[in-house]
Write an enzyme that holds these catalytic residues in place. Sequence first.
Site, PDB file in Angstrom:
ATOM      1  N   ILE A  85      50.855  26.275  33.099  1.00 47.76           N
ATOM      2  CA  ILE A  85      50.958  25.023  32.355  1.00 47.76           C
ATOM      3  C   ILE A  85      52.234  24.299  32.776  1.00 47.76           C
ATOM      4  O   ILE A  85      53.128  24.900  33.374  1.00 47.76           O
ATOM      5  CB  ILE A  85      51.001  25.256  30.821  1.00 47.76           C
ATOM      6  CG1 ILE A  85      52.212  26.150  30.437  1.00 47.76           C
ATOM      7  CG2 ILE A  85      49.707  25.865  30.333  1.00 47.76           C
ATOM      8  CD1 ILE A  85      52.466  26.205  28.932  1.00 47.76           C
ATOM      9  N   THR A  86      52.299  23.011  32.444  1.00 44.94           N
ATOM     10  CA  THR A  86      53.552  22.272  32.606  1.00 44.94           C
ATOM     11  C   THR A  86      53.968  21.716  31.237  1.00 44.94           C
ATOM     12  O   THR A  86      53.118  21.384  30.399  1.00 44.94           O
ATOM     13  CB  THR A  86      53.403  21.069  33.566  1.00 44.94           C
ATOM     14  OG1 THR A  86      52.313  20.247  33.125  1.00 44.94           O
ATOM     15  CG2 THR A  86      53.155  21.516  34.990  1.00 44.94           C
ATOM     16  N   ASP A  88      56.798  19.141  31.214  1.00 46.59           N
ATOM     17  CA  ASP A  88      57.867  18.490  31.975  1.00 46.59           C
ATOM     18  C   ASP A  88      58.797  17.668  31.086  1.00 46.59           C
ATOM     19  O   ASP A  88      58.351  16.957  30.187  1.00 46.59           O
ATOM     20  CB  ASP A  88      57.262  17.544  33.033  1.00 46.59           C
ATOM     21  CG  ASP A  88      56.491  18.268  34.124  1.00 46.59           C
ATOM     22  OD1 ASP A  88      56.515  19.512  34.150  1.00 46.59           O
ATOM     23  OD2 ASP A  88      55.877  17.573  34.958  1.00 46.59           O
ATOM     24  N   TYR A 147      59.335  24.975  34.762  1.00 47.92           N
ATOM     25  CA  TYR A 147      58.215  25.294  35.676  1.00 47.92           C
ATOM     26  C   TYR A 147      58.735  25.837  37.007  1.00 47.92           C
ATOM     27  O   TYR A 147      58.236  26.833  37.535  1.00 47.92           O
ATOM     28  CB  TYR A 147      57.403  24.017  35.881  1.00 47.92           C
ATOM     29  CG  TYR A 147      56.151  24.145  36.716  1.00 47.92           C
ATOM     30  CD1 TYR A 147      54.937  24.486  36.124  1.00 47.92           C
ATOM     31  CD2 TYR A 147      56.160  23.865  38.081  1.00 47.92           C
ATOM     32  CE1 TYR A 147      53.774  24.569  36.878  1.00 47.92           C
ATOM     33  CE2 TYR A 147      55.010  23.944  38.842  1.00 47.92           C
ATOM     34  CZ  TYR A 147      53.818  24.294  38.234  1.00 47.92           C
ATOM     35  OH  TYR A 147      52.667  24.367  38.998  1.00 47.92           O
ATOM     36  N   PRO A 177      50.988  25.957  46.458  1.00 44.89           N
ATOM     37  CA  PRO A 177      50.349  24.649  46.654  1.00 44.89           C
ATOM     38  C   PRO A 177      51.379  23.533  46.535  1.00 44.89           C
ATOM     39  O   PRO A 177      52.327  23.628  45.750  1.00 44.89           O
ATOM     40  CB  PRO A 177      49.348  24.552  45.498  1.00 44.89           C
ATOM     41  CG  PRO A 177      49.247  25.930  44.912  1.00 44.89           C
ATOM     42  CD  PRO A 177      50.559  26.595  45.209  1.00 44.89           C
TER      43      PRO A 177
END
Length: 240
Positions: A85-86, A88, A147, A177
């Site tokens: 998950i993020t 931010d 993250y 990625p």
Amino acid sequence: MARVALVTGGSRGIGAAISKALKDAGCTVAASYAGNDEAAAKFTDETGIRTYKWNVADYEASKAGIASVEADLGPIDIVVANAGITKDAPFHKMTPEQWNAVIDTNLTGVFNTVHPIWPGLRERKFGRVVVISSINGQKGQFGQVNYAATKAGDLGIVKSLAQEGARFGITANAVCPGYIATEMVMAVPEKVRESIIAGIPAGRLGEPEEIARCVAFLVSDDAGFINGSTISANGAQFFV
Ligand code: CAA
């Protein structure tokens, strides 16, 4: 016998592409998911891949979920720790809740996923562990102290697991990625996203299938001597 593969967060985004690629490679696949029942049911309808619901941040739930996968499909040979998950925020605005949620899911979640499976891999003298890290674990990212910390942590996990598992025929590798066309990246504010894409020499976001193909290779029998390594797939945005 088909190998049994577990993909966490395997019903959506990059995880869904990985689940499908492993099925296409001949594996019997289980995809775990945390909350979106509708997406999971649709994914199972479309692909025939079984989905299982548990929260990777919870060790006991992971252990129970893994036990039910193994009861249905047999011992797990391949584990892809993909769920993430993020939350931010620039560091000065980041709350302890945002920090803890991301650490619990993305980092402790990898422990919770691999740890219950590990003894069986050692006993059976074969295993493939792939952790989906990120370009932002390699380079850091404005707004992602939490993250980036987890994704850098993933690299430490696979390098250590590789050393512990090698003599048991177990490999552990990471895929990093870059920015991939998924809901997670689409959630980044449009202006920010445009400036990120402008910084990718390939001039585009990656496709989930481009990550899935890296994973399919790493879990294949042919990749037995690749252990503790990191494959970056980021359109030349960053080099380690
Ligand atoms: N670099 C430098 N400065 C930046 C910046 C950046 N990347 N982003 C924002 N800023 C600046 C802003 O211009 C602003 O400056 P001023 O105050 O001088 O105007 C200041 O930082 C604060 O910005 P905001 O007030 O806009 O901050 P915010 O509270 O709204 O939060 C943010 C901004 C949420 C962090 C937003 O920048 C963001 O979403 N960034 C993207 C983070 C990102 O890349 N996430 C990846 C998600 S996808 C993923 O994680 C998958 C993967 O593995 C790749």
